[in-house]
Design an enzyme around this catalytic site. Sequence first.
Site, PDB file in Angstrom:
ATOM      1  N   CYS A  68      21.829  51.363  19.859  1.00  0.00           N
ATOM      2  CA  CYS A  68      22.433  50.313  19.038  1.00  0.00           C
ATOM      3  C   CYS A  68      21.893  50.375  17.608  1.00  0.00           C
ATOM      4  O   CYS A  68      22.410  49.731  16.729  1.00  0.00           O
ATOM      5  CB  CYS A  68      22.140  48.939  19.636  1.00  0.00           C
ATOM      6  SG  CYS A  68      22.198  48.905  21.413  1.00  0.00           S
ATOM      7  N   ASN A  85      13.737  48.926  26.311  1.00  0.00           N
ATOM      8  CA  ASN A  85      14.751  49.980  26.241  1.00  0.00           C
ATOM      9  C   ASN A  85      14.315  51.205  25.456  1.00  0.00           C
ATOM     10  O   ASN A  85      14.844  52.287  25.640  1.00  0.00           O
ATOM     11  CB  ASN A  85      16.061  49.428  25.654  1.00  0.00           C
ATOM     12  CG  ASN A  85      15.851  48.627  24.405  1.00  0.00           C
ATOM     13  OD1 ASN A  85      15.106  47.655  24.386  1.00  0.00           O
ATOM     14  ND2 ASN A  85      16.484  49.031  23.324  1.00  0.00           N
ATOM     15  N   GLY A 106      25.512  42.850  28.979  1.00  0.00           N
ATOM     16  CA  GLY A 106      24.136  42.372  28.875  1.00  0.00           C
ATOM     17  C   GLY A 106      23.945  41.481  27.657  1.00  0.00           C
ATOM     18  O   GLY A 106      23.224  40.480  27.698  1.00  0.00           O
ATOM     19  N   THR A 107      24.614  41.838  26.577  1.00  0.00           N
ATOM     20  CA  THR A 107      24.497  41.063  25.340  1.00  0.00           C
ATOM     21  C   THR A 107      24.965  39.624  25.561  1.00  0.00           C
ATOM     22  O   THR A 107      24.311  38.671  25.137  1.00  0.00           O
ATOM     23  CB  THR A 107      25.332  41.731  24.222  1.00  0.00           C
ATOM     24  OG1 THR A 107      24.809  43.044  24.006  1.00  0.00           O
ATOM     25  CG2 THR A 107      25.264  40.947  22.922  1.00  0.00           C
ATOM     26  N   GLN A 131      17.486  47.048  31.388  1.00  0.00           N
ATOM     27  CA  GLN A 131      16.987  48.414  31.623  1.00  0.00           C
ATOM     28  C   GLN A 131      16.243  48.521  32.956  1.00  0.00           C
ATOM     29  O   GLN A 131      15.707  49.589  33.276  1.00  0.00           O
ATOM     30  CB  GLN A 131      16.046  48.832  30.484  1.00  0.00           C
ATOM     31  CG  GLN A 131      16.731  48.985  29.139  1.00  0.00           C
ATOM     32  CD  GLN A 131      17.618  50.226  29.044  1.00  0.00           C
ATOM     33  OE1 GLN A 131      17.492  51.159  29.837  1.00  0.00           O
ATOM     34  NE2 GLN A 131      18.508  50.253  28.076  1.00  0.00           N
ATOM     35  N   HIS A 137      26.759  49.170  32.944  1.00  0.00           N
ATOM     36  CA  HIS A 137      26.854  50.555  32.434  1.00  0.00           C
ATOM     37  C   HIS A 137      25.491  51.226  32.321  1.00  0.00           C
ATOM     38  O   HIS A 137      25.417  52.419  32.027  1.00  0.00           O
ATOM     39  CB  HIS A 137      27.624  50.600  31.111  1.00  0.00           C
ATOM     40  CG  HIS A 137      26.899  50.093  29.911  1.00  0.00           C
ATOM     41  ND1 HIS A 137      26.306  50.941  29.006  1.00  0.00           N
ATOM     42  CD2 HIS A 137      26.685  48.843  29.445  1.00  0.00           C
ATOM     43  CE1 HIS A 137      25.766  50.210  28.035  1.00  0.00           C
ATOM     44  NE2 HIS A 137      25.973  48.943  28.284  1.00  0.00           N
ATOM     45  N   SER A 181      23.377  44.566  33.088  1.00  0.00           N
ATOM     46  CA  SER A 181      24.589  45.186  32.565  1.00  0.00           C
ATOM     47  C   SER A 181      24.911  46.438  33.373  1.00  0.00           C
ATOM     48  O   SER A 181      24.053  47.305  33.543  1.00  0.00           O
ATOM     49  CB  SER A 181      24.356  45.549  31.095  1.00  0.00           C
ATOM     50  OG  SER A 181      25.486  46.199  30.580  1.00  0.00           O
TER      51      SER A 181
END
Length: 371
Positions: A320, A147, A69-70, A175, A197, A195
């Site tokens: 994070c 998030n 995602g980043t 999310q 995961h 993303s």
Amino acid sequence: MIYADNAATTQLDADVLEAMKPFLTSEYGNASQPYSFARAPKKALKKARETIAGCIGALPEEVFFTSCGTESDNWALKGTLTTERDTQVVTSQIEHHAILNSCRTLERLGYSVAYLPVTDKGIVTPGALQDALQKKTRLVSVMLVNNEIGTVEPIAELAQLAHAHGALFHTDAVQAVGHIPVNVNDLQVDMLSSSAHKYNGPKGIGFLYIRKGTQIYSFMDGGAQEYGYRAGTENVASIIGMAAALKKNVDHMAEHTLNLHAMEQAFFQVLNQSGLDYIRNGAAQRAPGNISLSIKGAEGEMLLHRMDLKGICISTGSACDSVNTQLSHVIKAIKVPEAYAKGTIRISLGVHNTVEEAVKIAEALVGIVHQ
Ligand code: PLP
């Protein structure tokens, strides 16, 4: 152990692992090669792209695989700007650091960035965007689901406004995808980050949806993979896993949502019977399973560690940020009253949790706070 930090990451689904296995073992051919041994990975890659596109209402050629995602967020922000520095980007104060720190880089390079304030529920209002838009606005980026507090943003309205001013619109949907219905046409976005995961897929794989015709530069330069826009040998097994995970979550979304709401209800029943003095953060329209609480007089860090001793994984803000004991930027932006703010925790329930676990989490929390 009770795992209740599903907004940080999720457990890999067993069927997803099975779907990935052949591409981690026997089918290891490079999908870009022309010989017959590469046919199976190439075909699986094509199918995965079609599956993912189908899950978000996109065309297959609008789905670009990335490493996470980043990366998708970085690409959307940095790939759409030109050398013209008299350009503005608009984002919100409550974005993930993948967006916020990309914006800091843009500022360092000479672009200007406006950070929109939010309501006390964490909503980015069309009025706030309207006030910030300028002739030189090239891109607006607002997340679909926050998030930390789970608030769902009014993306379609915001995107319409951006477009009326000639700006592109990107949404960080990391999310949201796999958790709430996501359709790129209903949302009217030009780009969307996701993303795997976060929806029971593998870590280290994501995608960026880019609407056909959007002017964007490549982010990773190299070979001709991803139509020449994102170079690097395809992570075939993970891409297959991402598609399988997304399809499974989308197919079972209604059932998952019901289950998660039942868990939330059971959790709050225990909390409310205990007389705990807390604020539930976020808007009524939030991602299912997200429980952000600010507990009066409590210390989020202390709660996290005491819960950990009881075998329960929760978070204080976003994962994070777990080394940072200061108030998170989101909690600051929604102006949680001082007496409650330090006692903020996030419990994020997922498809593998149960109502019994939700009750145990609430009981453990009440026990710790009342000790
Ligand atoms: N955007 C949001 C809203 C997130 O919650 C996260 C992960 O926590 C990311 C981006 C980054 O995703 P990834 O971990 O795949 O880099």
